[in-house]
Design a protein around this motif. Structure first.
Motif, PDB file in Angstrom:
ATOM      1  N   PHE A   1       0.746  -1.335   0.024  1.00 53.15           N
ATOM      2  CA  PHE A   1       0.199   0.049  -0.094  1.00 53.15           C
ATOM      3  C   PHE A   1       0.836   1.240  -0.167  1.00 53.15           C
ATOM      4  CE2 PHE A   1      -2.455  -3.326   1.946  1.00 53.15           C
ATOM      5  CZ  PHE A   1      -3.427  -3.192   1.144  1.00 53.15           C
ATOM      6  N   HIS A   2       0.493   2.177  -1.118  1.00 54.42           N
ATOM      7  CA  HIS A   2       1.395   3.329  -1.205  1.00 54.42           C
ATOM      8  C   HIS A   2       0.253   4.651  -0.912  1.00 54.42           C
ATOM      9  CE1 HIS A   2       4.986   1.893  -3.392  1.00 54.42           C
ATOM     10  NE2 HIS A   2       4.730   1.197  -2.256  1.00 54.42           N
ATOM     11  N   ASP A   3       0.890   5.583  -0.468  1.00 55.20           N
ATOM     12  CA  ASP A   3       0.170   7.061  -0.418  1.00 55.20           C
ATOM     13  C   ASP A   3       0.152   7.646  -1.876  1.00 55.20           C
ATOM     14  OD1 ASP A   3      -0.893   9.457  -0.048  1.00 55.20           O
ATOM     15  OD2 ASP A   3       0.432  10.103   1.451  1.00 55.20           O
ATOM     16  N   PRO A   4      -1.113   7.697  -2.446  1.00 55.20           N
ATOM     17  CA  PRO A   4      -1.371   8.121  -3.689  1.00 55.20           C
ATOM     18  C   PRO A   4      -0.873   9.547  -4.037  1.00 55.20           C
ATOM     19  CG  PRO A   4      -3.445   7.999  -2.831  1.00 55.20           C
ATOM     20  CD  PRO A   4      -2.368   7.401  -1.828  1.00 55.20           C
TER      21      PRO A   4
ATOM     22  N   GLN B   1      -0.652   8.578  10.674  1.00 57.67           N
ATOM     23  CA  GLN B   1      -1.221   9.963  10.457  1.00 57.67           C
ATOM     24  C   GLN B   1      -1.575  10.735   9.283  1.00 57.67           C
ATOM     25  OE1 GLN B   1      -1.758  11.488  13.576  1.00 57.67           O
ATOM     26  NE2 GLN B   1      -0.957   9.732  14.448  1.00 57.67           N
ATOM     27  N   PRO B   2      -0.900  10.669   8.166  1.00 52.22           N
ATOM     28  CA  PRO B   2      -1.729  10.934   6.871  1.00 52.22           C
ATOM     29  C   PRO B   2      -2.968   9.983   6.663  1.00 52.22           C
ATOM     30  CG  PRO B   2       0.547   9.898   6.548  1.00 52.22           C
ATOM     31  CD  PRO B   2       0.343   9.983   8.329  1.00 52.22           C
ATOM     32  N   ILE B   3      -2.839   8.741   6.888  1.00 51.74           N
ATOM     33  CA  ILE B   3      -4.073   7.822   6.589  1.00 51.74           C
ATOM     34  C   ILE B   3      -5.272   8.360   7.418  1.00 51.74           C
ATOM     35  CG2 ILE B   3      -5.021   5.411   6.899  1.00 51.74           C
ATOM     36  CD1 ILE B   3      -2.348   4.462   6.662  1.00 51.74           C
TER      37      ILE B   3
ATOM     38  N   ASN C   1      -6.012  12.311   5.871  1.00 56.19           N
ATOM     39  CA  ASN C   1      -6.269  12.399   4.580  1.00 56.19           C
ATOM     40  C   ASN C   1      -7.339  11.430   3.870  1.00 56.19           C
ATOM     41  OD1 ASN C   1      -4.543  14.501   4.348  1.00 56.19           O
ATOM     42  ND2 ASN C   1      -2.752  13.091   3.922  1.00 56.19           N
ATOM     43  N   VAL C   2      -7.316  10.245   4.680  1.00 59.69           N
ATOM     44  CA  VAL C   2      -8.351   8.980   4.054  1.00 59.69           C
ATOM     45  C   VAL C   2      -9.465   8.878   5.080  1.00 59.69           C
ATOM     46  CG1 VAL C   2      -8.290   6.788   3.348  1.00 59.69           C
ATOM     47  CG2 VAL C   2      -6.220   8.320   2.830  1.00 59.69           C
TER      48      VAL C   2
END
Length: 361
Positions: A282-285, A295-297, A300-301
């Motif tokens: 799994f990558h951050d698009p 944290q970004p998950i 942002n998601v």
């Protein structure tokens, strides 16, 4: 050259005095002017030192506060050695034993909390009541407060066992009670609503989370080499904490997980994006790189998806609770579910998810 006083050697504008303390021959250099008066005062100082050693009142730190030996002796003087000095020394001695994430936690606890609060206090001055009052006013969760105290506990425990202190105030400070993570799993209708608000790699990530039971740290560390679609399974071997890959926390955490159909579907859809990179699944698009932490998950998601779906916020860990409660509700063996989750035994499953286990027929 020696000017006649035994134990005193004059060298230009300095002098070295020598004496025996605790069975060790000690030598200390002091600056003095080249006068007879100064030399007489030095002889009196040496005489005073020897007398204090004889009657047991000699204080090395008082006479030579800047010497290397004095600094070493400070560590055995809890009435002189500060908590700040002790914590820094403890961390330096033990840092090679800790994982990177643990070391970061201890650094934060020591430099952001413990030293500002107690750094100037001597080891002997600290009391249990001082710690309790400070904890009472610390705006952190009980779990975080207990974690912050860990380096202080370990330092005092070490000093107690080394017989530098004869009592440990931390023994009278209990860790504060923490609230267990009460499972609040999502219904299948809620899961569908959340996934409908997501697309592409983000949807694949969250769908896989709901149907694999992996922790976020395990999700973002999953590599294609640990995926076996032919045998319908994955191998959980590593976790990613603050950008650092490490082995799973416990032996039971290293496990084989059977792919549920929805988890398999998420992996098949994800192949298009990252399989050829031979990297993490799994990558951050937004960056086209592996996720570094949760944290970004979350920002942002996860949070935007719940908001758009009109679902009350629960943290991403509830995907794991949803996985467990779903399997148990349909009658899967609790022991097998425990293995899939990475629990050491099924007692934890009973304790946390007992209400979702159907009564035996």
């Amino acid at each position: 050259m020696d000017r006649g006083n035994r134990g005193i050697t004059i060298r230009g504008n300095s002098a070295q005095i020598a004496f025996t303390y605790q069975g060790v021959r000690c030598r200390e250099t002091l600056p003095i002017p080249p006068t007879k008066t100064a030399q007489k005062e030095l002889a009196l100082k040496l005489q005073s030192i020897k007398y204090e050693i004889k009657i047991g009142t000699f204080d090395y730190l008082k006479h030579f506060p800047f010497s290397k030996k004095a600094k070493e002796l400070r560590k055995t003087r809890p009435d002189r050695y500060t908590i700040g000095e002790g914590l820094k020394s403890w961390l330096q001695r033990n840092q090679s034993r800790f994982q990177t994430s643990t070391l970061q936690d201890y650094n934060s606890a020591i430099y952001h909390h413990l030293i500002p609060a107690f750094g100037e206090i001597t080891i002997a001055e600290l009391t249990a009541n001082m710690i309790k009052e400070w904890l009472n006013n610390l705006p952190r969760s009980n779990k975080r407060k207990s974690n912050v105290l860990t380096p202080l506990r370990q330092m005092y425990d070490e000093m107690y066992h080394d017989e530098i202190i004869d009592k440990n105030p931390l023994e009278r400070v209990k860790n504060l009670p923490t609230q267990s993570r009460e499972p609040k799993p999502f219904t299948q209708e809620e899961v569908t609503k959340i996934l409908n608000e997501l697309t592409g790699q983000e949807k694949n990530l969250i769908q896989f989370a709901f149907w694999s039971g992996l922790r976020t740290s395990e999700l973002i560390a999953l590599r294609w080499q640990d995926v076996d679609l032919e045998q319908n399974r994955i191998f959980v071997k590593t976790a990613c904490v603050r950008g650092q890959l490490k082995e799973t926390k416990t032996k039971s955490g290293k496990r084989e997980v059977t792919l549920q159909p929805q988890a398999r579907e998420a992996l098949l859809n994800q192949q298009t994006y990252t399989e050829k990179l031979n990297d993490t699944v799994f990558h951050d698009p937004r960056t086209n790189n592996s996720w570094k932490d949760d944290q970004p998950i979350r920002k942002n998601v996860w949070t935007p998806a719940l908001k758009k779906a009109g679902i009350e916020y629960r943290n991403p860990y509830q995907t794991r609770h949803t996985f467990a409660s779903t399997l148990l509700s349909r009658g899967e063996n609790p022991l097998w579910v425990a293995q899939q989750m990475g629990h050491k035994d099924w007692g934890q499953i009973i304790k946390i998810y007992g209400q979702w286990i159907p009564p035996s027929r």
